[in-house]
Design an enzyme around this catalytic site. Sequence first.
Site, PDB file in Angstrom:
ATOM      1  N   CYS A 143      75.540   5.438  13.903  1.00 26.36           N
ATOM      2  CA  CYS A 143      74.361   4.342  13.598  1.00 26.36           C
ATOM      3  C   CYS A 143      73.396   4.816  12.643  1.00 26.36           C
ATOM      4  CB  CYS A 143      73.807   4.200  15.024  1.00 26.36           C
ATOM      5  SG  CYS A 143      72.097   3.020  14.950  1.00 26.36           S
ATOM      6  N   ASP A 181       3.971   1.561  -1.058  1.00 25.47           N
ATOM      7  CA  ASP A 181       4.510   1.790  -2.747  1.00 25.47           C
ATOM      8  C   ASP A 181       3.450   2.260  -3.445  1.00 25.47           C
ATOM      9  OD1 ASP A 181       6.645   0.678  -1.443  1.00 25.47           O
ATOM     10  OD2 ASP A 181       6.286  -1.514  -2.141  1.00 25.47           O
ATOM     11  N   ILE A 218       0.856  -1.140   0.203  1.00 26.91           N
ATOM     12  CA  ILE A 218      -0.027   0.120   0.090  1.00 26.91           C
ATOM     13  C   ILE A 218       1.155   1.235   0.010  1.00 26.91           C
ATOM     14  CG2 ILE A 218      -1.749   1.499   1.277  1.00 26.91           C
ATOM     15  CD1 ILE A 218      -2.693  -1.200   0.080  1.00 26.91           C
ATOM     16  N   CYS A 220      73.354  -1.096  13.755  1.00 27.32           N
ATOM     17  CA  CYS A 220      74.808  -0.999  13.629  1.00 27.32           C
ATOM     18  C   CYS A 220      75.609  -1.852  14.234  1.00 27.32           C
ATOM     19  CB  CYS A 220      75.235   0.369  14.150  1.00 27.32           C
ATOM     20  SG  CYS A 220      75.257   0.698  15.841  1.00 27.32           S
TER      21      CYS A 220
END
Length: 679
Positions: free
Chosen positions: A440, A40, A38, A420
């Site tokens: 390092c 829709d 309904i 290092c």
Amino acid sequence: MTEATQKMQQRVEELRKLLQKASYEYYVLDAPTMEDSIYDQLYRELQDLEQKYPELITLDSPTQRVGERPATQFQSVQHNIPLYSLENAFNFNELKTWQDRGQKIATNSSKLPTYVCELKIDGSALALTYENGILVRGATRGDGITGEEITQNVKTIRSIPLKLEGENPPALVEVRGEAFLSLTVFEQINQERKQAGEALFANPRNAAGGTLRQLDSKIVAQRKLDFFAYTLQIPQQDNLEITDFQTQWDNLELLQTMGFKVNPNRQVCSNLEEVIKYCEYWDQERHNLPYMTDGVVIKINPLSLQKKLGFTQKFPRWAIAYKYPAEEAPTQVKSVTVQVGRTGALTPVAELNPILLAGTTVQRATLHNRDRITELDLHLGDTVIVRKAGEIIPEVLRVLLELRPKDAKRFEMPTHCPECGQPVVQPVGEAVTRCINESCPAILQGSLIHWCSRDALDINGIGDKLVQQLVSKKLVNSVADLYDLTVEKLMVLDRMGEKSATKIMNAIATSKTQPWSRVLYGLGIRHVGSVNAELITQKFKSVEQLTQASATDIEGVYGIGPEIAYSVYQWFNLPANQDLIERLKLAELQLANSEKINYNIINRSQYLAGKTFVITGTLPTLKRDEAKKLIQNAGGKVTESVSKKTDYVVVGEEAGSKLKKAQDLGITLLSEEELLTLL
């Protein structure tokens, strides 16, 4: 208007009322009375009539929820009423502190107020504006002052009315609330994205935020966002027939009357004990909800008392968010990697089997240092409990000893630097293990990244990846080498063309204009942050003066302690560092204050002498450096961390943990406006 057109208009209005009523019953009350077929049929009839008579289309028509064309961009809009964020409480003692603080302000209130507790929905805040009952604007929160106008996307949310219920609505209504995705819808969206080969949303909050910013409202409509309203502002109530609108509870009831969906799990509590019981109850029950919630919002109920308490720069004094404890989860430690920072500090990091924690996937967690690993008695292969500290940084909380594999080996911090290979040390009285090899690569890379950072020399374009290449190809062995680079040297690097190399060389050239304080900070001397560097360079106006200073001289600078002073003295007395300074002089960097800066320092007033400030968050008009200069020129000291010695904390938008600590210590909070008044 012809009789036929008049009949069409009456039919259109009738259809709109029928469809609006059906939508309200379905999406807000969750009690549908109209069959889908309904609905829709009526919707199609309305759609056909509006196409035939476009002059009858109105903003509140159900057909206008989805735009026909995608937006090209979102416009920034200023909120009519600022959207304040909330102060957080992480335990019940903090709730008690908040209550006591409010009670001190409301000293004339003979009776303790009641409170309204509402679940804190994990979604995206929205600001809705209604004029004469019609939705005219929907905006994101943004920074609380300015947001993005996303009206067309907001209209797709069925639980947000396009037209307010009731007759004779106020001329202007501001509604605040949270857009969110139910867990079921969230799972459906992610399933669809998975099937389409698209990236999955991490959590419903991210999905809701991403959905609201879609340019195509049709996509927004498909994702079925929901909405809970929680605040109503009516600037002018002349047209509003209300005899009893005096509390936050009345506010929520009126929102429902107007057609909004309001969270049904709210409750009025007569005292803090009832508030705590509410929080404890929902700490367990929240896992049974169809949406996500991460806490409870507690508001003082009487609006008159809310008005009396007012606001700070950041949040209302009459409301607080109680946040549930950070989420914890078990997972297994696959391995431990050790990172080396620019000061040589070694930081162990646990590599984990991926887990979902507080809405994000976590694969790594910090182990802090050697002492923490010893305390945990961590073994490789252990199952550990991980949590997000402050819901941001993943950390290992504890080890589940009962799940330890029989052959698990204890993890030991390395005796040599992983970068290092040189021996590492753990200085007496420190928990940190350090590499002390100045050559390092990790220390060099960290030093270069720090030198180029925004608060130091601000060399745009030199980031982590470029620094790695510069070091690995031995183009740079110290920060001074940056000033010996050329376009030709840079072009040997991966993905480096002439245009990019030229931009970087220009940025390096510009860095030579940065002031002496930034150069000192950029050198990366231990314990010397940007604030300390500023204080030191105000006293020692050139590198020559600082080089000749004793540790006692440096300690004489207001705010500089013996540890910092000795660190600076020691750094400038190392021959390698003296060579570095000479090279920086040759590169023409600023190693002395300009005359203009010296003039300002000499002539500044000292009426803030002895006062210590901390700045947190983003200020409305001042940059943080500008605010810092104003305070320092008035004789005040600006530090990075809050302590009992802090006199004032200047609070801007998006303030973090410093604000919370200041509140706990009872330190005076200042807005930018209050700071300028003080100055």
